[in-house]
Design an enzyme around this catalytic site. Sequence first.
Site, PDB file in Angstrom:
ATOM      1  N   ARG A  39      16.653  59.615  63.387  1.00  0.00           N
ATOM      2  CA  ARG A  39      18.024  59.882  63.856  1.00  0.00           C
ATOM      3  C   ARG A  39      18.922  58.654  63.703  1.00  0.00           C
ATOM      4  O   ARG A  39      20.115  58.788  63.443  1.00  0.00           O
ATOM      5  CB  ARG A  39      17.999  60.338  65.315  1.00  0.00           C
ATOM      6  CG  ARG A  39      17.436  61.730  65.403  1.00  0.00           C
ATOM      7  CD  ARG A  39      17.406  62.252  66.796  1.00  0.00           C
ATOM      8  NE  ARG A  39      17.132  63.677  66.755  1.00  0.00           N
ATOM      9  CZ  ARG A  39      16.769  64.405  67.788  1.00  0.00           C
ATOM     10  NH1 ARG A  39      16.644  63.846  68.976  1.00  0.00           N
ATOM     11  NH2 ARG A  39      16.539  65.684  67.670  1.00  0.00           N
ATOM     12  N   LYS A 200      10.440  84.587  69.242  1.00  0.00           N
ATOM     13  CA  LYS A 200      10.994  85.674  70.058  1.00  0.00           C
ATOM     14  C   LYS A 200      12.295  86.252  69.539  1.00  0.00           C
ATOM     15  O   LYS A 200      13.184  85.527  69.112  1.00  0.00           O
ATOM     16  CB  LYS A 200      11.268  85.131  71.460  1.00  0.00           C
ATOM     17  CG  LYS A 200      10.042  84.818  72.257  1.00  0.00           C
ATOM     18  CD  LYS A 200      10.549  84.403  73.595  1.00  0.00           C
ATOM     19  CE  LYS A 200       9.487  84.016  74.565  1.00  0.00           C
ATOM     20  NZ  LYS A 200      10.119  83.320  75.687  1.00  0.00           N
ATOM     21  N   GLY A 353      15.543  72.735  64.396  1.00  0.00           N
ATOM     22  CA  GLY A 353      14.386  73.048  65.223  1.00  0.00           C
ATOM     23  C   GLY A 353      13.121  73.220  64.407  1.00  0.00           C
ATOM     24  O   GLY A 353      12.843  72.463  63.488  1.00  0.00           O
ATOM     25  N   GLY A 376      19.484  73.695  68.907  1.00  0.00           N
ATOM     26  CA  GLY A 376      20.319  74.588  69.708  1.00  0.00           C
ATOM     27  C   GLY A 376      21.707  74.734  69.114  1.00  0.00           C
ATOM     28  O   GLY A 376      22.265  75.839  69.059  1.00  0.00           O
TER      29      GLY A 376
HETATM   30  P1  AMP Z   1      11.223  79.439  67.274  1.00  0.00           P
HETATM   31  O1  AMP Z   1      11.324  78.202  68.100  1.00  0.00           O
HETATM   32  O2  AMP Z   1      11.741  80.667  67.931  1.00  0.00           O
HETATM   33  O3  AMP Z   1      11.766  79.256  65.879  1.00  0.00           O
HETATM   34  O4  AMP Z   1       9.684  79.743  67.134  1.00  0.00           O
HETATM   35  C1  AMP Z   1       8.803  78.896  66.495  1.00  0.00           C
HETATM   36  C2  AMP Z   1       7.442  79.175  66.989  1.00  0.00           C
HETATM   37  O5  AMP Z   1       7.123  80.524  66.728  1.00  0.00           O
HETATM   38  C3  AMP Z   1       6.390  78.344  66.314  1.00  0.00           C
HETATM   39  O6  AMP Z   1       5.792  77.516  67.258  1.00  0.00           O
HETATM   40  C4  AMP Z   1       5.416  79.374  65.790  1.00  0.00           C
HETATM   41  O7  AMP Z   1       4.072  79.018  66.008  1.00  0.00           O
HETATM   42  C5  AMP Z   1       5.739  80.612  66.595  1.00  0.00           C
HETATM   43  N1  AMP Z   1       5.342  81.830  65.906  1.00  0.00           N
HETATM   44  C6  AMP Z   1       5.714  82.253  64.691  1.00  0.00           C
HETATM   45  N2  AMP Z   1       5.112  83.398  64.365  1.00  0.00           N
HETATM   46  C7  AMP Z   1       4.314  83.732  65.406  1.00  0.00           C
HETATM   47  C8  AMP Z   1       3.425  84.812  65.660  1.00  0.00           C
HETATM   48  N3  AMP Z   1       3.237  85.762  64.763  1.00  0.00           N
HETATM   49  N4  AMP Z   1       2.786  84.835  66.836  1.00  0.00           N
HETATM   50  C9  AMP Z   1       2.990  83.844  67.736  1.00  0.00           C
HETATM   51  N5  AMP Z   1       3.813  82.810  67.552  1.00  0.00           N
HETATM   52  C10 AMP Z   1       4.467  82.743  66.399  1.00  0.00           C
END
Ligand code: AMP
Length: 396
Positions: A39, A200, A353, A376
Site C-alpha cells: 500500500r 454469499k 478483496g 468494500g
Molecule cells: P467473497 O468475500 O464473498 O468474495 O467470498 C470469498 C470466499 O468465498 C472465499 O474465501 C472462498 O473460499 C469462498 N467460497 C467460494 N466458493 C465457495 C463454495 N462453493 N463454498 C464455500 N465457500 C466458497
Amino acid sequence: MEALSKKSVADINTANKRVLVRCDFNVPLEGGKITSDKRIVASLPTIRYLLDKGAKVILCSHLGRPKGEFLPEFSLVPVAGRLSELLGRPVKMAKDVVGESAQSLSESLLSGEVMLIENVRFHKEETKNDPAFSRQLANLADIFVNDAFGSVHRAHSSTTGVADYLPAVCGFLIQKEIDFMGGALAEPKRPLVAILGGAKVSDKIGVIENLLDIVDVLIVGGGMSYTFQAAQGHNIGTSLCEGDKLDLALAMLKKAQDKGVKFLLPVDTVVGKEFKPDTEFKTDHAQDIEDGWMGLDIGEETRKIFADAIKGTGTVIWNGPMGVSEWPNFAGGTIAVATAVAESGAISIIGGGDSAAAVQKLGFADKMSHISTGGGASLEFLEGKELPGIAALMDK
Ligand code: AMP
C-alpha cells in the site's frame, strides 16, 4: 449511471502549496514491523508527482482501529520509516494528528519536503466526520488530495469532511479507479460481462441488482451460485445455501430475463464430502448434486462455457472466486476464469478483496487492465452507490 469526472492532482497548481494527501497506509504489522509495504508503494506516484511539482506534502492515513485513543501499536511511525526509504528522502513524523506538532511541522515545511501526521483514528471525531476536527485537518494545508480508494465509501473527516474547507482533488490511484470502474459502468466497451462469485448472495445483492441494469451477460459461480440452483428447485446437497434469499434469487433471474441479460450458472460442479482442503472430491451435475456432497468449485464443462462467454468481449468486471480458491483442489475454476479473462483481450477489471488477492496469488495481476485497491469501496462502486469520498471532490 453517469460518468464521473473529477479533478486530479494533475489539474491544479500545487507548487509551493501545502497539500494534505489522504493515503491508505493501513498496512499489516507484526511486532511493530511492516509485513507488506504494497500500500505504501502504491501511494508513491501521487507523492512523487507532488514533490516534483514543488508541493509541501503532508500525508495522513488511518491504521487499524484504535477507536479514538492514542495507542502506540497503531502509530504510523513504521510507515514514515519505510516511506522514507522508498522516497530516498526524510519523512518528518508529527507526534500528533492535528495538535501543536502537526501544526508547527506543516508550517515549517519547505517545497519538496514531506511529512506524515499520526493515525487520524487516534481521534474519535475522525469516523464521526466531525466538522471541527475536519477543519483542524484542513488548517494544516491549502489543498486536499484523496488517494485512499479503500476508504472512499466512508464519510469520515479525512476522506470527506476536510473537503468542505479545502479545494479537493483525487490522486492517481483514485483517478485510475474512476477511469476504469466508473468508465466500465457508465460507458462500457460492449459486450459487458460481469462475473460474480464468492461466498454469499446476501453480500452481493446490491451488486447483482445494479449490474443487471448495465451488463449484457452475468456469470455467477462460487458459493453464491448454489442458492440460485436451490431457488429453481434443484438438489444442491450440503452446498452453501441462503434459504432466506431464494425468492430474491428467483427475482434476479426474472429481472435478467426481462432485461434480456444472459444469466449463466454452472452446469457442473466439483463437490467434496466435507468443507476441508483434503476432502474426497469428484465432479457432479450442478443441478443435481448427490446428497451428502457440497459444491466447492465449478466443473470442467462450466469452465469452458464461462471462458467462451468471456472470449472476445469488450469489458469484463469480476468480483469473487469461482470456488474455494484458497485450497488447490478447488482452485481450478478460479484459475480457468482468471486465464480466460487474461486472454480475452477485453478491458478487465477485478473488484477488490478476495478476487484481487486470488488474481495476484495466481500470478495474473499484470495481465489485468485494473485491479481495484478497495474491497468494500469497490463493491459499493459496483452497487452504483455514491461514494462520499469521491462525491466530495471537485468536478472537472
Ligand atoms: P467473497 O468475500 O464473498 O468474495 O467470498 C470469498 C470466499 O468465498 C472465499 O474465501 C472462498 O473460499 C469462498 N467460497 C467460494 N466458493 C465457495 C463454495 N462453493 N463454498 C464455500 N465457500 C466458497
